[in-house]
Design a protein around this motif. Structure first.
Motif: not given
Length: 145
Positions: A65, A68, A72, A88-89, A138
């Motif tokens: 988390h 991520n 971002s 987002i992968k 992304v």
């Protein structure tokens, strides 16, 4: 380190192959623990170094988390305030541990215009001295002007 944009990128200026400005995150125990607390991830490996080491990790390590969230930030620092992260992968690899700065890099892989927005896919990576921590894509959109 990237700097936050006060104006959004003009979608017309984005080209496939463009390299994003790099971002370096100084990873500390505080950064890791704060991210785990903020995401309500109380797994001991994210705040207890001895527990993490007993599980085979080199130290306590960042959760996905938090990764991520910083991914971002990397994208929005480049895109500016009108850039909207759509997805987002990422896949995790080497752990993000204290004392190993994470270096975020990215390159525009795809670009398409859809209705009233430009949709851009960026190939991303965050790596440290242990290897690639996160790799993936992304997707970010920009309003057409």
């Amino acid at each position: 380190m990237t700097r936050e944009r006060t104006e959004s990128l003009d979608a017309a200026s984005i080209e496939i192959g463009d390299e994003l400005p790099g971002f370096e995150l100084l990873v500390t125990s505080t950064v890791i623990v704060a991210g785990a607390i903020a995401s309500r991830d109380f797994m001991p490996a994210h705040h207890d170094a001895e527990f993490a080491k007993a599980q085979g990790a080199p130290d306590l390590f960042m959760n996905i988390h938090t990764t991520n969230g910083y991914m971002s930030r990397f994208i929005t620092d480049w895109a500016g305030p009108e850039g909207m992260v759509r997805s987002i992968k990422i896949r995790l690899g080497a752990p993000a541990v204290p004392g190993q700065p994470l270096r975020f890099t990215g390159q525009v892989a795809q670009k398409r215009v859809a209705e009233e927005e430009c949709v851009v896919e960026v190939a991303v990576q965050a790596a440290n001295g242990l290897g690639a921590h996160a790799t993936g894509t992304v997707v970010v959109s920009f309003p057409l002007r």
